[in-house]
Motif scaffolding. Structure first.
Motif, PDB file in Angstrom:
ATOM      1  N   LEU A   1      48.625  30.800  32.749  1.00 43.33           N
ATOM      2  CA  LEU A   1      49.630  29.863  32.172  1.00 43.33           C
ATOM      3  C   LEU A   1      49.327  28.755  31.955  1.00 43.33           C
ATOM      4  N   SER A   2      49.940  28.278  30.515  1.00 36.86           N
ATOM      5  CA  SER A   2      49.116  26.846  30.146  1.00 36.86           C
ATOM      6  C   SER A   2      50.534  26.049  29.430  1.00 36.86           C
ATOM      7  N   THR A   3      49.833  24.988  29.068  1.00 34.25           N
ATOM      8  CA  THR A   3      50.766  24.068  28.455  1.00 34.25           C
ATOM      9  C   THR A   3      50.088  23.276  27.032  1.00 34.25           C
ATOM     10  N   GLY A   4      51.114  23.397  25.667  1.00 33.16           N
ATOM     11  CA  GLY A   4      50.621  23.194  25.282  1.00 33.16           C
ATOM     12  C   GLY A   4      50.048  23.852  23.810  1.00 33.16           C
ATOM     13  N   GLU A   5      49.223  24.711  24.311  1.00 36.91           N
ATOM     14  CA  GLU A   5      48.582  25.731  23.444  1.00 36.91           C
ATOM     15  C   GLU A   5      49.090  27.318  24.128  1.00 36.91           C
ATOM     16  N   ASP A   6      48.457  28.136  23.418  1.00 34.74           N
ATOM     17  CA  ASP A   6      49.046  29.836  23.673  1.00 34.74           C
ATOM     18  C   ASP A   6      47.396  30.154  24.111  1.00 34.74           C
ATOM     19  N   LEU A   7      46.867  30.442  25.421  1.00 33.90           N
ATOM     20  CA  LEU A   7      45.924  30.842  25.564  1.00 33.90           C
ATOM     21  C   LEU A   7      45.951  31.869  26.195  1.00 33.90           C
ATOM     22  N   SER A   8      44.810  32.646  26.180  1.00 38.89           N
ATOM     23  CA  SER A   8      44.793  34.299  26.662  1.00 38.89           C
ATOM     24  C   SER A   8      44.052  34.538  27.817  1.00 38.89           C
ATOM     25  N   PHE A   9      44.524  35.288  28.876  1.00 44.93           N
ATOM     26  CA  PHE A   9      43.775  35.270  29.661  1.00 44.93           C
ATOM     27  C   PHE A   9      42.325  36.143  29.844  1.00 44.93           C
ATOM     28  N   PRO A  10      40.929  36.052  29.812  1.00 40.85           N
ATOM     29  CA  PRO A  10      39.337  36.236  28.850  1.00 40.85           C
ATOM     30  C   PRO A  10      39.490  37.675  29.275  1.00 40.85           C
ATOM     31  N   THR A  11      39.364  38.252  28.155  1.00 36.36           N
ATOM     32  CA  THR A  11      40.193  40.041  27.947  1.00 36.36           C
ATOM     33  C   THR A  11      38.271  40.316  28.687  1.00 36.36           C
ATOM     34  N   GLU A  12      37.192  39.885  28.718  1.00 41.47           N
ATOM     35  CA  GLU A  12      36.086  40.103  29.703  1.00 41.47           C
ATOM     36  C   GLU A  12      36.768  40.578  30.964  1.00 41.47           C
ATOM     37  N   LEU A  13      37.655  39.182  31.319  1.00 37.67           N
ATOM     38  CA  LEU A  13      36.990  39.790  32.647  1.00 37.67           C
ATOM     39  C   LEU A  13      38.623  40.163  33.471  1.00 37.67           C
ATOM     40  N   ILE A  14      39.152  41.140  32.478  1.00 37.04           N
ATOM     41  CA  ILE A  14      40.530  42.207  32.594  1.00 37.04           C
ATOM     42  C   ILE A  14      39.501  43.373  32.426  1.00 37.04           C
ATOM     43  N   SER A  15      38.366  43.356  31.908  1.00 30.30           N
ATOM     44  CA  SER A  15      37.672  44.715  31.095  1.00 30.30           C
ATOM     45  C   SER A  15      36.599  45.125  33.527  1.00 30.30           C
ATOM     46  N   ARG A  16      36.520  44.149  33.657  1.00 33.17           N
ATOM     47  CA  ARG A  16      35.418  43.575  34.642  1.00 33.17           C
ATOM     48  C   ARG A  16      36.156  45.219  35.463  1.00 33.17           C
ATOM     49  N   GLN A  17      37.425  43.936  36.066  1.00 31.57           N
ATOM     50  CA  GLN A  17      38.136  44.417  37.244  1.00 31.57           C
ATOM     51  C   GLN A  17      38.571  46.177  37.102  1.00 31.57           C
ATOM     52  N   VAL A  18      38.927  46.290  35.276  1.00 31.28           N
ATOM     53  CA  VAL A  18      39.596  47.143  35.497  1.00 31.28           C
ATOM     54  C   VAL A  18      37.945  48.070  35.948  1.00 31.28           C
ATOM     55  N   GLU A  19      37.078  48.290  35.204  1.00 29.48           N
ATOM     56  CA  GLU A  19      36.089  49.175  35.336  1.00 29.48           C
ATOM     57  C   GLU A  19      35.903  49.514  37.776  1.00 29.48           C
ATOM     58  N   ARG A  20      35.370  47.778  37.651  1.00 25.68           N
ATOM     59  CA  ARG A  20      35.608  48.370  38.924  1.00 25.68           C
ATOM     60  C   ARG A  20      36.621  49.459  40.098  1.00 25.68           C
ATOM     61  N   LEU A  21      38.022  49.214  39.962  1.00 25.00           N
ATOM     62  CA  LEU A  21      38.933  49.594  39.466  1.00 25.00           C
ATOM     63  C   LEU A  21      38.760  51.389  39.278  1.00 25.00           C
ATOM     64  N   ARG A  22      38.363  51.344  38.291  1.00 23.64           N
ATOM     65  CA  ARG A  22      38.219  53.112  37.896  1.00 23.64           C
ATOM     66  C   ARG A  22      36.639  53.487  38.820  1.00 23.64           C
ATOM     67  N   ASN A  23      35.952  52.948  38.455  1.00 23.35           N
ATOM     68  CA  ASN A  23      34.609  52.755  39.638  1.00 23.35           C
ATOM     69  C   ASN A  23      34.862  53.395  41.667  1.00 23.35           C
ATOM     70  N   THR A  24      35.776  52.486  41.955  1.00 22.13           N
ATOM     71  CA  THR A  24      36.606  52.464  43.811  1.00 22.13           C
ATOM     72  C   THR A  24      37.460  54.142  43.379  1.00 22.13           C
ATOM     73  N   GLN A  25      37.909  54.106  42.006  1.00 20.84           N
ATOM     74  CA  GLN A  25      38.977  55.341  42.310  1.00 20.84           C
ATOM     75  C   GLN A  25      37.886  57.392  42.549  1.00 20.84           C
ATOM     76  N   ARG A  26      36.320  56.955  41.808  1.00 16.09           N
ATOM     77  CA  ARG A  26      35.490  58.281  41.912  1.00 16.09           C
ATOM     78  C   ARG A  26      36.238  59.066  42.962  1.00 16.09           C
ATOM     79  N   PRO A  27      35.240  60.317  43.004  1.00 19.93           N
ATOM     80  CA  PRO A  27      34.623  60.752  44.862  1.00 19.93           C
ATOM     81  C   PRO A  27      33.477  60.377  45.002  1.00 19.93           C
TER      82      PRO A  27
END
Length: 74
Positions: free
Chosen positions: A48-74
């Motif tokens: 959420l931002s006011t006055g500017e079109d900011l974006s959620f940092p892609t690097e943080l999304i990538s790291r979290q998705v990698e953590r999710l993937r690692n927890t799903q591995r047998p």
């Protein structure tokens, strides 16, 4: 609401932005949402931002998705 290009992470991802000018002194409020599916898990990220079109940092999304993937591995 407008669709945005989703980051290339996880098995599937979508992104969109909502903008309104109903804030104090007509400040534009921008809300960005990114939803990612990794295996059988869905993760949602928002910014959420006011006055500017900011974006959620892609690097943080990538790291979290990698953590999710690692927890799903047998």
């Amino acid at each position: 609401m407008r669709t945005e290009t989703a980051p290339r992470v996880g098995d599937e991802a979508v992104a969109h932005r909502e903008t309104d000018a109903s804030g104090p002194e007509n400040d534009r409020r921008n809300r960005q949402y990114v939803v990612v599916r990794t295996g059988n898990t869905i993760a949602a990220f928002s910014e959420l931002s006011t006055g500017e079109d900011l974006s959620f940092p892609t690097e943080l999304i990538s790291r979290q998705v990698e953590r999710l993937r690692n927890t799903q591995r047998p």
